[in-house]
Scaffold this motif. Structure first.
Motif, short mmCIF file in Angstrom:
data_model
loop_
_atom_site.label_atom_id
_atom_site.label_comp_id
_atom_site.label_asym_id
_atom_site.label_seq_id
_atom_site.Cartn_x
_atom_site.Cartn_y
_atom_site.Cartn_z
N VAL A 162 0.99 -1.32 0.01
CA VAL A 162 0.00 0.03 0.07
C VAL A 162 0.80 1.24 -0.11
CG1 VAL A 162 -1.74 1.28 1.33
CG2 VAL A 162 -1.95 -1.26 1.12
N LEU A 163 1.79 1.16 0.88
CA LEU A 163 3.02 2.54 0.68
C LEU A 163 3.53 2.55 -0.44
CD1 LEU A 163 4.72 1.86 4.18
CD2 LEU A 163 2.59 3.35 3.78
N LEU A 166 0.95 4.26 -2.87
CA LEU A 166 0.74 5.59 -2.57
C LEU A 166 1.83 6.54 -3.24
CD1 LEU A 166 -0.49 5.42 1.00
CD2 LEU A 166 -1.71 6.37 -1.08
N VAL A 378 4.54 14.29 -1.71
CA VAL A 378 3.68 12.95 -1.49
C VAL A 378 4.51 11.78 -0.79
CG1 VAL A 378 2.34 11.26 -2.39
CG2 VAL A 378 1.71 13.58 -3.04
N VAL A 382 4.15 10.27 2.84
CA VAL A 382 3.92 8.77 3.12
C VAL A 382 5.06 8.04 4.01
CG1 VAL A 382 4.13 6.52 1.78
CG2 VAL A 382 2.75 8.32 0.78
N ILE A 407 -2.49 7.06 7.30
CA ILE A 407 -2.12 6.57 6.06
C ILE A 407 -3.49 6.33 5.26
CG2 ILE A 407 -1.89 4.10 6.25
CD1 ILE A 407 0.89 6.41 4.67
N ALA A 411 -4.45 8.29 1.91
CA ALA A 411 -4.79 7.65 0.62
C ALA A 411 -6.28 8.05 0.20
CB ALA A 411 -4.73 6.13 1.06
N LEU A 414 -5.90 11.64 -1.24
CA LEU A 414 -5.27 11.76 -2.36
C LEU A 414 -6.07 11.06 -3.70
CD1 LEU A 414 -1.49 10.77 -1.69
CD2 LEU A 414 -2.67 13.06 -1.92
N THR A 415 -6.84 9.81 -3.24
CA THR A 415 -7.69 9.45 -4.17
C THR A 415 -8.95 10.40 -4.56
OG1 THR A 415 -7.52 7.22 -3.22
CG2 THR A 415 -9.67 7.62 -4.45
#
Length: 479
Positions: A162-163, A166, A378, A382, A407, A411, A414-415
């Motif tokens: 996931v990181l 991102l 970004v 993160v 986090i 996410a 940013l989505t």
């Protein structure tokens, strides 16, 4: 080999010194150089290449291409039926009218553009009717490929998928100046710089990675003078790691930057941009970073408009963006996450430095200049919000589980920003660039009607833009 019951299991520190259970610790050289080396330039994880992983990577790239190609509106089929600005007026024009040597050695705006010219050579191998679609597809494919490289290289610092997503997905989602830079080969230098940042930080374990990294560094350096901002990082890696790939990357970047600077300083290439007046005032520079770069990074260009730059709404959005950044720093200080301080700091320094160099030389802040620093900010955020644990059955709201909330919030933000900025009508690109297929039909008819006609004019921007609004295509390619 077995261990006695109750014996301590050797542990390997992660990139910030936190132990990872069940792994043997490598020997560290004494002193801070060794600690800095292992923290800043860790070895990338070695993962087996399986058919499943290949399929997932191909699906990732395919989605990125489709996502990008759908973003640009136009009089025809959007990105697939238009050619924008320098893509046509310089790269396609030169590839169609010059030998490859002459095209590659022709500078634009003071520096060479190796990779865009390479893509233009590929495009002009096809019939003229396919140039727009091929040009846009190659740009989208390259962008998605760069995101995939970031995902792989960032694994050295960010272990959780996931990181890594991102820091990789924004390369495709890019919510700054998307109407100007999406599906455009001239601006691939900006995501390429960000990708090179991650490639420099990751020490490749496989032979193919060790060979590919210096080649990638050379291509980027021969495509943009801005590579000079990453050269100190490459030299630090070469000095600390002393690995062959790192030394070759530093040498490749120094060679590329040297060629670019020599061409500019010797007067062989001039940076001619109408209205460009350099501004080296550091206070002005910091003001632009605070009022433009940070807000666009966390809120996107759709909510940070030039038209409202003096209104209370705009000031409120600027404060909101800074609140997001400062909250991330505060949570890291509070240790509700396991922050990667060194990674965050290095990313932030490069974000500020790259932004400062660009706008000082330009004397203004074109939207495309915001992208590389946006990606670096970004990545730094993160790193600050890296959760303490993603496994182990900890409670979501408990002391450990709380670390995942920041986090997840980032996410989600940013989505939403990416969706809000999926399409953005550019002042010229959306409305003033004619359909490529219609231009091909009309110009082919002109060439057939007049056997003595040598070339015809295609539009790649507004007719008023002399330097990049039009270009010539030989009639021999249309008859």
């Amino acid at each position: 080999m077995t261990t006695a019951v109750g014996a301590a299991v050797p542990q390997q520190p992660d990139v910030d010194g936190a132990p990872v259970p069940g792994e043997h610790a490598p020997r560290r050289p004494a002193g801070w150089p060794g600690r800095l080396r292992d923290a800043l330039f860790p070895e990338a994880p070695t993962t087996p290449v399986t058919p499943r992983r290949i399929a997932v990577a191909a699906a990732f790239v395919g989605f990125g291409v489709v996502y990008s190609l759908g973003r640009v509106r136009g009089p025809g089929a959007g990105a697939l039926d238009t050619v924008w600005a320098e893509d046509g007026a310089n790269f396609l024009h030169d590839a169609a009218n010059m030998t490859p040597y002459d095209a590659f050695t022709t500078p634009l705006n003071g520096y060479y553009h190796f990779f865009p010219r390479f893509l233009a050579e590929i495009t002009t191998l096809l019939p003229v009717s396919a140039w727009a679609a091929c040009n846009a597809t190659l740009a989208a494919l390259t962008t998605a490929g760069l995101a995939l490289i970031v995902y792989a290289a960032s694994g050295a610092h960010l272990r959780h998928p996931v990181l890594r997503l991102l820091v990789a997905v924004p390369v495709v989602a890019q919510w700054a100046a998307n109407g100007e830079i999406v599906d455009n080969v001239a601006t691939l230098q900006f995501p390429a710089l960000y990708t090179l940042f991650w490639v420099l930080l990751a020490v490749q374990a496989r032979r193919v990675g060790k060979l590919a990294a210096p080649v990638f560094a050379l291509v980027v350096a021969l495509s943009t003078t801005l590579t000079i901002t990453l050269l100190p990082l490459a030299l630090v890696r070469a000095g600390l790691r002393r690995d062959r790939a790192g030394i070759l990357m530093a040498a490749a970047m120094a060679l590329g930057v040297g060629v670019q600077l020599y061409t500019y300083l010797s007067g062989e290439a001039e940076r001619e941009i109408v209205g460009m007046v350099p501004n080296y005032d550091p206070l002005w520079n910091l003001k632009q970073f605070a009022e433009l770069q940070v807000p666009v990074t966390y809120l996107g260009e759709s909510w940070i408009r030039v038209q409202i730059v003096h209104t209370s709404e705009h000031r409120a959005l600027v404060l909101l963006a800074w609140a997001i950044l400062l909250t991330a720093v505060g949570l890291a200080v509070w240790r509700r996450t396991r922050p990667a301080w060194l990674l965050a700091g290095v990313a932030a320094v490069h974000a500020v430095g790259l932004f400062a160099l660009q706008i000082a030389m330009r004397g203004g802040v074109p939207g495309r200049y915001l992208l590389p620093s946006l990606l670096l900010l970004v990545a730094g955020t993160v790193a600050l919000l890296r959760p303490r644990s993603w496994t182990g059955g900890t409670s979501w709201w408990g002391p450990e589980g709380f670390g995942t909330v920041p986090i997840v919030a980032l996410a989600t933000l940013l989505t939403v920003v990416a969706i809000a900025n999926y399409r953005h009508d550019h002042i010229w690109r959306t409305t003033s660039v004619p359909s490529w297929s219609k231009q091909v039909t009309a110009n082919a008819a002109l060439c057939r009607a007049d056997p003595d006609l040598k070339a015809v004019v295609f539009r790649s921007g507004p007719a008023s833009k002399r330097m990049w609004g039009s270009f010539a295509v030989p009639c021999s390619r249309l008859r």
